[in-house]
Design a protein around this motif. Structure first.
Motif, PDB file in Angstrom:
ATOM      1  N   PRO A  21     -11.073  11.972 -31.099  1.00  0.00           N
ATOM      2  CA  PRO A  21     -11.072  12.881 -29.946  1.00  0.00           C
ATOM      3  C   PRO A  21     -10.404  12.235 -28.734  1.00  0.00           C
ATOM      4  O   PRO A  21     -10.684  11.080 -28.399  1.00  0.00           O
ATOM      5  CB  PRO A  21     -12.559  13.119 -29.669  1.00  0.00           C
ATOM      6  N   VAL A  22      -9.540  13.009 -28.111  1.00  0.00           N
ATOM      7  CA  VAL A  22      -8.809  12.518 -26.935  1.00  0.00           C
ATOM      8  C   VAL A  22      -9.779  12.073 -25.833  1.00  0.00           C
ATOM      9  O   VAL A  22      -9.578  11.063 -25.172  1.00  0.00           O
ATOM     10  CB  VAL A  22      -7.884  13.640 -26.399  1.00  0.00           C
ATOM     11  N   ASP A  23     -10.879  12.827 -25.733  1.00  0.00           N
ATOM     12  CA  ASP A  23     -11.799  12.575 -24.627  1.00  0.00           C
ATOM     13  C   ASP A  23     -12.575  11.266 -24.743  1.00  0.00           C
ATOM     14  O   ASP A  23     -13.256  10.865 -23.805  1.00  0.00           O
ATOM     15  CB  ASP A  23     -12.787  13.740 -24.496  1.00  0.00           C
ATOM     16  N   LEU A  24     -12.472  10.611 -25.887  1.00  0.00           N
ATOM     17  CA  LEU A  24     -13.146   9.315 -25.991  1.00  0.00           C
ATOM     18  C   LEU A  24     -12.670   8.384 -24.880  1.00  0.00           C
ATOM     19  O   LEU A  24     -13.355   7.444 -24.501  1.00  0.00           O
ATOM     20  CB  LEU A  24     -12.860   8.660 -27.349  1.00  0.00           C
ATOM     21  N   GLY A  25     -11.491   8.683 -24.376  1.00  0.00           N
ATOM     22  CA  GLY A  25     -10.931   7.884 -23.284  1.00  0.00           C
ATOM     23  C   GLY A  25     -11.819   7.821 -22.053  1.00  0.00           C
ATOM     24  O   GLY A  25     -11.642   6.949 -21.201  1.00  0.00           O
ATOM     25  N   PHE A  26     -12.780   8.724 -21.971  1.00  0.00           N
ATOM     26  CA  PHE A  26     -13.681   8.708 -20.811  1.00  0.00           C
ATOM     27  C   PHE A  26     -14.774   7.654 -20.910  1.00  0.00           C
ATOM     28  O   PHE A  26     -15.508   7.435 -19.959  1.00  0.00           O
ATOM     29  CB  PHE A  26     -14.319  10.085 -20.622  1.00  0.00           C
ATOM     30  N   LEU A  27     -14.893   7.039 -22.061  1.00  0.00           N
ATOM     31  CA  LEU A  27     -16.001   6.088 -22.244  1.00  0.00           C
ATOM     32  C   LEU A  27     -15.629   4.740 -21.635  1.00  0.00           C
ATOM     33  O   LEU A  27     -15.310   3.777 -22.321  1.00  0.00           O
ATOM     34  CB  LEU A  27     -16.326   5.945 -23.731  1.00  0.00           C
ATOM     35  N   ALA A  41      -3.183   8.579 -26.806  1.00  0.00           N
ATOM     36  CA  ALA A  41      -2.786   7.637 -25.753  1.00  0.00           C
ATOM     37  C   ALA A  41      -3.969   7.298 -24.845  1.00  0.00           C
ATOM     38  O   ALA A  41      -4.028   6.224 -24.257  1.00  0.00           O
ATOM     39  CB  ALA A  41      -1.648   8.229 -24.937  1.00  0.00           C
ATOM     40  N   SER A  42      -4.951   8.208 -24.810  1.00  0.00           N
ATOM     41  CA  SER A  42      -6.084   7.975 -23.915  1.00  0.00           C
ATOM     42  C   SER A  42      -6.884   6.741 -24.315  1.00  0.00           C
ATOM     43  O   SER A  42      -7.733   6.289 -23.553  1.00  0.00           O
ATOM     44  CB  SER A  42      -6.996   9.199 -23.909  1.00  0.00           C
ATOM     45  N   ILE A  43      -6.596   6.186 -25.479  1.00  0.00           N
ATOM     46  CA  ILE A  43      -7.299   4.963 -25.870  1.00  0.00           C
ATOM     47  C   ILE A  43      -7.072   3.873 -24.828  1.00  0.00           C
ATOM     48  O   ILE A  43      -7.905   2.997 -24.624  1.00  0.00           O
ATOM     49  CB  ILE A  43      -6.860   4.503 -27.279  1.00  0.00           C
ATOM     50  N   GLY A  44      -5.939   4.003 -24.143  1.00  0.00           N
ATOM     51  CA  GLY A  44      -5.615   3.026 -23.111  1.00  0.00           C
ATOM     52  C   GLY A  44      -6.557   3.076 -21.922  1.00  0.00           C
ATOM     53  O   GLY A  44      -6.576   2.174 -21.088  1.00  0.00           O
ATOM     54  N   ASN A  45      -7.364   4.147 -21.833  1.00  0.00           N
ATOM     55  CA  ASN A  45      -8.333   4.245 -20.739  1.00  0.00           C
ATOM     56  C   ASN A  45      -9.589   3.425 -21.015  1.00  0.00           C
ATOM     57  O   ASN A  45     -10.410   3.246 -20.131  1.00  0.00           O
ATOM     58  CB  ASN A  45      -8.746   5.703 -20.507  1.00  0.00           C
ATOM     59  N   LEU A  46      -9.736   2.965 -22.256  1.00  0.00           N
ATOM     60  CA  LEU A  46     -10.955   2.229 -22.599  1.00  0.00           C
ATOM     61  C   LEU A  46     -10.808   0.782 -22.145  1.00  0.00           C
ATOM     62  O   LEU A  46     -10.763  -0.145 -22.949  1.00  0.00           O
ATOM     63  CB  LEU A  46     -11.195   2.288 -24.114  1.00  0.00           C
TER      64      LEU A  46
HETATM   65  C1  LIG Z   1      -7.108   8.519 -18.696  1.00  0.00           C
HETATM   66  O1  LIG Z   1      -6.730   7.952 -17.458  1.00  0.00           O
HETATM   67  C2  LIG Z   1      -5.817   8.747 -16.760  1.00  0.00           C
HETATM   68  C3  LIG Z   1      -5.330   7.981 -15.558  1.00  0.00           C
HETATM   69  O2  LIG Z   1      -6.317   7.169 -15.043  1.00  0.00           O
HETATM   70  C4  LIG Z   1      -6.474  10.045 -16.365  1.00  0.00           C
HETATM   71  O3  LIG Z   1      -5.577  10.852 -15.691  1.00  0.00           O
HETATM   72  C5  LIG Z   1      -6.911  10.753 -17.630  1.00  0.00           C
HETATM   73  O4  LIG Z   1      -7.638  11.909 -17.333  1.00  0.00           O
HETATM   74  C6  LIG Z   1      -7.760   9.853 -18.489  1.00  0.00           C
HETATM   75  N1  LIG Z   1      -7.974  10.525 -19.742  1.00  0.00           N
HETATM   76  C7  LIG Z   1      -9.007  10.338 -20.495  1.00  0.00           C
HETATM   77  C8  LIG Z   1      -9.115  11.136 -21.731  1.00  0.00           C
HETATM   78  O5  LIG Z   1      -9.830   9.502 -20.206  1.00  0.00           O
END
Ligand SMILES: *[C@@H]1O[C@H](CO)[C@@H](O)[C@H](O)[C@H]1NC(C)=O
Ligand SMILES: *[C@@H]1O[C@H](CO)[C@@H](O)[C@H](O)[C@H]1NC(C)=O
Ligand SMILES: *[C@@H]1O[C@H](CO)[C@@H](O)[C@H](O)[C@H]1NC(C)=O
Ligand SMILES: *[C@@H]1O[C@H](CO)[C@@H](O)[C@H](O)[C@H]1NC(C)=O
Ligand SMILES: *[C@@H]1O[C@H](CO)[C@@H](O)[C@H](O)[C@H]1NC(C)=O
Ligand SMILES: *[C@@H]1O[C@H](CO)[C@@H](O)[C@H](O)[C@H]1NC(C)=O
Ligand SMILES: *[C@@H]1O[C@H](CO)[C@@H](O)[C@H](O)[C@H]1NC(C)=O
Length: 916
Positions: free
Chosen positions: A174-180, A199-204
Motif C-alpha cells: 500500500p502506498v500509504d505505508l509511507g505515512f508510518l 516511491a512513498s517507501i522513501g518517506n519511511l
Molecule cells: C511522502 O512525503 C511527501 C513529501 O514529504 C508527501 O508529500 C507525501 O504525501 C508522503 N506520502 C506518503 C504516502 O507518505
C-alpha cells in the motif's frame, strides 16, 4: 460430546487432543472446523478476545484459561496496562493455532504489541487492524495469511515493526505505508506480493531493516530509497527487479548488509561503491547481469566479510582484498574475469594474510597463468578452493601444499600438465578432490591412499598412465571414484572393488584396463552406477556381480569378456524399469535393449510396453532411477554428487537461468519444523559431517522431502553448509533427487537457518525409499534393516497409497516397520491387522493415549465413569484409523483405498471425535 466442547479442549483428556492433532496431521485436511461461537455479555476487550478465540483452532489447549473463572488480564498470552486494565499485549506466538484472524481484534483499542507469529492462521489480515492506533509491534510471520496487506495499516501511526514474512500475502504494497514515520523494521519477504515498490517507501525515514526478498515485485528499485538514511540492512533478493544497480543506495552510508542477488539487474557497478558504503559487511549481487569491471574502490570496504558476485558478466582485473581483515567468503565464480594472461591470479596474494577466509571460488572465469606461490601463506582455515574451468596452466600448483586444512580442491577443466605430485597425500583433510579434464600425465600417485577422509575423487579425462594403485583401497570413505578417459592399464585392483563405501558412482571407462574383473566386485553392494566400458577387460563376468543390489546403471560394453552372462544378474532389479529417452537411448540404432523383460517406456522404436501410469509423469525422466540412486545413499553423499556434477558442468550459465525461471519452493524454518515433526529423532535418517538429514512431509501438498540441516551447534559446519548451498541451489541432474529449495529463512531466534530440501520423487513418498513397498508381482521385499539397501520397485499411485498406509500405522502405533519385533512373517501391517478391532488400544502409541496413564489400567486410559463414553468414542476412532492404515498397506493392490476415500474417511473420524 456436548456442543462447545470442540473448542474448549480443556474438557477433553490429553488423549483427545493428541488424537486430534495427529488426525489433523494425517488427514489431507481440506477442511477447517469452525467452532461454535460464544456470546457472553462483557466489556469490549473481553468480547473481542472471545471472538478471536472462537475463530481459531487450538489443538494444544493454550486458550483453555480464556474462560469466565479468570479475569482477562490473567488469560494466557494477554497482558493489561497497569492503570486502565485494558489489553496492551497479545502474545500467542508458536502455539499451534490455526483458523482465521477475527476482525474483532480491531476492538482491542489499547493494544501495543501483537505477536501471532509461528502459527497457522490462514485468513486475510482483517482491515480492522487499522483501528489499533497504539500498535507498535505487529508480527504475523510464519503463518498462511493471504490477501493484501490492508492499506488501513497505515493508520497505525505508532508502528515501529511490521513483520509479515513467510505468508501468502498478495497484491501491492500500500502506498500509504509511507505515512508510518516511526517504522524501523519492515519485513515482507517470502510472500507473493507483486507490483512495484511505491516511491512513498522513501518517506519511511526511520527505517533500519527492509526485507522484501522472494516476492514478485518486478519493476525498478525506487530511487527514493536514498532517503532512508538510517537503513542498515536491505534484502531484495529473489525478485524480478530490473534496471541498473540502484545508485540511490550508495547514499546510504549506514548500510551493513546488501543483498540484491537473483534479480534481473544490469549495467555496471558505481565506481565509488566502496567509498560510499564504507561499513558494508555483506555484499551479495550474484545472479544478475552486471557487467564491466569490479570497482577498485571495493578494496576500501574494510569490514567486508562476504563478497559474492557469482553468475554475472564481470570482466577485467580483480581488485585487492588486503584491507579486509574479516573476509570469510569470496565467490566470483561464473563471470568473465581475467585475461587468460600469466598474472591474472596475482590478486590472490592480497589474501595472503587473511586468517578468516573459508571459501574461495573463482571457477568459470577467464583466468590464465597459474596459482601464485603466495597463496601458500593464506589462511590455514581455507576449506574450499576452486579454480575450475579457467585457462590456468603449468605444472600442478605446488603452492597448494601449504594449505593443509583444505577440504575441497577443484582445479579441473584447466590446462595443468605434468605429473600429479605425490605430495598430494599430505593434504589429508581433503574430502573432495577434482583434478579432472586437465593434461596431467604420469601415474596416479600411491599417496592418494593417505587421503582416508576423501569421499570424492575425480581424475577423469587426463593422460594418466600406469596402473591403478591398490592404495586407493585405503580410501575407505570414498563414495565416488572417476578415473575414466585416461590411459590406465593393468588390472583393476581387488582392493578397490572391496570399497563398500563406493555408492554413488565408479567410472573406469575408456582406459586400457585388462585382466579379469575381481570377484570382490560383489562387495559394491551400495553402488548405483558402475562403468567399465571401453577397456580390454576379459574373462568371465563374475557371478558375484549379482550382489550389487543397488546398481542402476551398468556399462560393460566394448571389452573382451567371454562366457555366459551369469544368471545372478537377474537379481539386479535396479537396472530395469523405465527407459530414458535421452543419452545413449536417443540413438535407437546404436542401442539395443533386447531381452530386458522388465523395461518399459523409452522411444517408440524400442517397442517396449508403456510404463504403468504414475500420475503426472510426462517428461522422460527416470523416476525409478531417482529412487534407486537414492537408495543406499545418505544425503551427504548426494550433496557430494551434486557438487561433482556442478564442478563438471560445461556450459556456463545454463544452470543459473533455468533455476531462476523455475523458482524454488518457499520453505521456512517453521514449515520444516512442522514437516519433520520438530526435527524429531524418529525422522532422523542420517547424519554426515555437514549436518543431519531428516525425512518429512511438507505442506498441504504432502510432498515427501528429505531435509538436510546444518548442525547448528557447530560453527564451522555453518560455513561449509552455506558453501554447499551456494554451490547447489541451482543444480539438477536427472539421476539425482531434485533440490526443492535451499538456504532460506531464519529460526525463531532470528538466526540464519540453513537447510537443503530434497524431493524424493515427483509424486511419491519417502517411505517408499525407506521401506520398499510390495512388488506388483505380490512378492514381499525383505524389509531393509539398513538404509545403505533398497529396491527399485516400480513407482505407482498404489505404491504411494501403500506408503501412506504404513505411515499412518507408524504414526499411530509409534512403531517403525523396521522395529526389532518384526520379522518371521510379522510386519507392521499384519501386526495392526491382527489387533483389529478389539485390541486396537493395545497397539496404539501410548503417547497418543495421554500422559495420564493409569498403571492399573493396561489400556492406558483412566476409566472414570465420566470418561467411559469418551473412551468408547476414541476406541471407535482408533479402529477406523488403523483400518485405514491396514487397508492402504494391503498387499493386494486392488484392496487399497483411493486417497480421496482416505481423506473422506479421516474427515469422518475427525468429526466423530469432535462430536460435530
Ligand atoms: C511522502 O512525503 C511527501 C513529501 O514529504 C508527501 O508529500 C507525501 O504525501 C508522503 N506520502 C506518503 C504516502 O507518505
Ligand atoms: C467491535 O466493534 C464493532 C464496531 O464498534 C462492533 O460492531 C462489534 O460488535 C465489536 N465487537 C465486539 C466483539 O465487541
Ligand atoms: C477455566 O480455566 C481454568 C484454568 O485453565 C480451569 O482450571 C477451569 O476449570 C476453567 N473453568 C471453566 C468454567 O471452564
Ligand atoms: C551476459 O552474458 C551472457 C552469456 O554470455 C549473455 O547472454 C548476456 O547477454 C550477457 N548480459 C549482459 C547484460 O551483457
Ligand atoms: C602479510 O604480513 C606480512 C608480515 O606482517 C607483511 O610483510 C605482508 O606485507 C603482508 N601481506 C599482505 C598481502 O598483507
Ligand atoms: C602417507 O602415509 C604414509 C604412512 O602413514 C607416510 O609415511 C607418508 O609420508 C604419507 N605420504 C604423504 C605424501 O603424506
Ligand atoms: C594426451 O596425450 C596426447 C599425446 O600424447 C595428446 O595428443 C592429447 O592431447 C593428450 N590429452 C590430454 C587430455 O591432455
Amino acid at each position: 460430546m456436548a456442543r462447545g466442547t470442540a473448542n474448549n479442549p480443556c474438557c477433553c483428556p490429553a488423549a483427545t487432543l493428541w488424537l486430534l492433532q495427529r488426525i489433523t496431521t494425517i488427514a489431507l485436511v481440506a477442511c477447517s472446523v469452525s467452532g461454535a461461537k460464544w456470546t457472553h455479555g462483557n466489556e469490549n476487550d473481553r468480547l473481542a478476545l472471545l471472538e478471536f478465540k472462537a475463530n481459531i483452532i487450538d489443538p494444544l489447549g493454550v486458550l483453555s484459561s480464556w474462560n469466565s473463572s479468570h479475569r482477562i488480564c490473567e488469560w494466557f498470552g494477554v497482558t493489561c496496562g497497569q492503570r486502565h486494565r485494558r489489553v496492551t499485549r497479545l502474545e500467542l506466538n508458536s502455539q499451534g493455532l490455526s483458523g482465521t484472524m477475527s476482525p474483532h481484534i480491531g476492538n482491542l483499542s489499547f493494544l501495543r504489541v501483537l505477536h501471532l507469529e509461528n502459527n497457522s492462521f490462514h485468513s486475510r489480515i482483517p482491515l480492522e487492524v487499522g483501528r489499533l492506533s497504539r500498535l507498535g509491534y505487529f508480527s504475523l510471520y510464519n503463518n498462511s495469511l493471504h490477501g493484501p496487506i490492508p492499506p488501513s495499516l497505515s493508520s497505525c501511526s505508532n508502528l515501529v515493526s511490521i513483520i509479515l514474512f513467510n505468508n501468502k500475502l498478495q497484491g501491492q504494497l500500500p502506498v500509504d505505508l509511507g505515512f508510518l514515520s516511526k517504522l524501523k523494521r519492515l519485513s515482507l519477504g517470502l510472500n507473493e506480493l507483486n507490483g512495484v515498490i511505491p516511491a512513498s517507501i522513501g518517506n519511511l525515514t526511520s527505517l533500519v531493516y527492509l526485507f522484501m526478498q522472494e516476492n514478485k515485485p518486478g519493476g525498478r528499485i525506487p530511487y527514493t530509497l536514498s532517503n532512508l538514511r538510517n537503513l542498515k540492512e536491505l534484502a531484495l533478493w529473489g525478485n524480478n527487479f530490473v534496471g541498473n544497480f540502484p545508485s540511490s543506495i550508495t547514499n546510504i552510508s549506514s548500510m551493513e548488509y546488501l543483498d540484491l542477488s537473483n534479480n534481473q539487474l544490469v549495467g555496471t557497478l558505481p565506481l565509488d561503491l566502496g567509498i560510499t558504503l564504507p561499513i558494508l559487511q555483506d555484499l551479495d549481487i550474484s545472479q544478475n547481469q552486471f557487467f564491466g569491471p569490479i570497482p577498485k574502490s571495493i578494496s576500501n570496504m574494510s569490514q567486508l566479510s562476504r563478497f559474492v558476485i557469482q553468475y554475472n558478466n564481470f570482466t577485467g582485473d580483480v581488485p585487492s582484498f588486503q584491507q579486509m581483515s574479516n573476509l570469510s567468503w569470496l565467490s566470483m565464480a561464473v563471470n568473465y574475469l581475467g585475461t587468460e594472461q600469466a598474472n591474472d591470479l596475482n590478486f590472490l596474494c592480497s589474501l595472503a594474510n587473511s586468517t578468516t577466509l573459508q571459501w574461495l571460488d573463482i571457477s568459470e572465469n577467464n583466468f590464465g597463468g597459474t596459482i601464485p606461490k603466495c597463496i601458500g601463506n593464506m589462511s590455514n582455515t581455507l576449506h574450499v578452493s576452486s579454480s575450475h574451468a579457467n585457462a590456468l596452466s603449468g605444472p600442478f600448483p605446488s603452492s597448494l601444499w601449504d594449505l593443509i586444512d583444505l577440504e575441497v580442491l577443484s582445479i579441473s577443466s584447466n590446462s595443468f600438465s605434468g605429473i600429479i605430485p605425490p605430495e598430494i597425500g599430505s593434504l589429508n583433510k581433503i574430502k573432495a578432490l577434482f583434478l579432472g579434464i586437465c593434461e596431467f600425465t604420469g601415474e596416479i600417485p600411491h599417496s592418494l591412499g593417505n587421503l582416508t577422509v576423501m569421499t570424492t575423487l575425480s581424475l577423469r579425462g587426463n593422460n594418466l598412465t600406469g596402473t591403478i594403485p591398490s592404495s586407493l583401497g585405503k580410501c575407505q570413505s570414498l563414495l565416488l571414484l572417476d578415473i575414466a578417459e585416461n590411459k590406465l592399464a593393468g588390472a583393476i585392483p581387488p582392493e578397490i572393488m572391496s570399497l563398500s563405501s563406493l555408492s554413488i558412482y565408479a567410472d573406469f571407462s575408456e582406459n586400457n584396463l585388462s585382466g579379469e574383473l575381481p570377484l570382490e566386485i560383489g562387495n559394491l553392494k551400495n553402488l548405483g552406477d558402475l562403468r567399465l566400458n571401453g577397456n580390454k577387460l576379459s574373462g568371465e563376468i563374475p557371478s558375484s556381480l549379482g550382489s550389487c543390489m543397488s546398481l542402476m546403471f551398468l556399462y560393460m560394453q566394448d571389452n573382451m569378456f567371454t562366457g555366459p552372462i551369469p544368471s545372478t544378474l537377474s537379481s539386479l532389479k535396479g537396472i530395469e524399469g523405465k527407459l530414458p529417452k535421452e543419452g545413449v537411448f536417443a540413438n535407437t540404432s546404436a542401442t539395443s535393449v533386447l531381452g530386458n523383460k522388465e523395461l518399459c517406456g523409452g522411444l517408440p522404436e524400442y517397442r517396449l510396453p508403456k510404463c504403468e501410469s504414475t500420475g503426472k509423469s510426462t517428461n522422460g525422466r527416470v523416476r525409478t532411477a531417482s529412487i534407486c540412486t537414492v537408495s543406499g545413499i545418505l544425503a551427504t553423499t548426494l550433496v557430494l554428487l551434486l557438487l561433482y556434477f556442478l564442478w563438471h558442468r560445461k556450459q556456463r550459465k545454463t544452470v543459473a537461468s533455468s533455476a531462476s525461471k523455475d523458482g524454488f519452493l518457499k520453505v521456512s524454518y517453521r514449515d520444516l519444523l512442522k514437516a519433520t515433526d520438530g526435527f524429531s529423532s524418529a525422522n532422523l535418517i542420517g547424519t554426515g559431517s555437514f549436518g543431519s538429514v531428516f525425512r518429512g512431509v511438507l505442506g498441504l501438498e504432502q510432498t515427501a522431502i528429505a531435509v538436510k540441516v546444518l548442525n547448528l551447534d557447530r560453527h564451522g559446519a555453518s560455513k561449509s553448509f552455506i558453501a554447499e548451498c551456494e554451490a547447489l541451489r541451482n543444480i539438477r541432474h536427472r539421476n539425482l533427487v531434485k533440490v526443492l529449495t535451499a538456504c532460506s529463512g531464519s529460526d525463531y531466534l532470528g538466526n540464519d537457518f540453513k537447510a537443503l530440501v530434497y524431493e524424493f520423487m515427483v509424486n511419491g513418498s519417502l517411505d517408499e525409499w525407506l521401506h520398499p513397498p510390495v512388488r506388483t508381482s505380490g512378492e514381499r521385499e525383505d524389509i531393509p534393516r539398513q538404509l545403505e539397501y533398497g529396491a527399485g520397485a516400480e513407482v505407482s499411485i498404489n505404491g504411494d497409497v501403500y506408503s501412506y498406509g504404513i505411515l499412518v500405522l507408524e504414526m499411530f502405533t509409534g512403531k517403525r516397520p523396521t522395529d526389532n519385533m518384526f520379522g518371521d512373517g510379522l510386519n507392521l501391517h499384519s501386526f495392526a491387522k491382527a489387533a483389529l478391532p478389539e485390541q486396537v488400544l493395545q497397539i496404539i502409541d501410548p503417547v497418543l493415549l495421554g500422559e495420564s496413564q493409569n498403571k492399573d489400567d493396561s489400556r492406558g486410559i483412566r476409566r472414570s465413569q465420566r470418561s467411559h463414553e469418551r473412551l468408547l468414542k476414541i476406541q471407535e476412532c482408533l479402529v477406523s484409523i488403523v483400518e485405514i492404515g491396514v487397508v492402504c498397506s494391503s498387499e493386494v493392490l486392488r484392496d487399497r483405498m483411493s486417497m480421496g476415500d482416505v481423506a473422506a474417511a479421516l474427515q469422518a473420524v475427525r468429526n466423530k471425535l469432535l462430536g460435530s
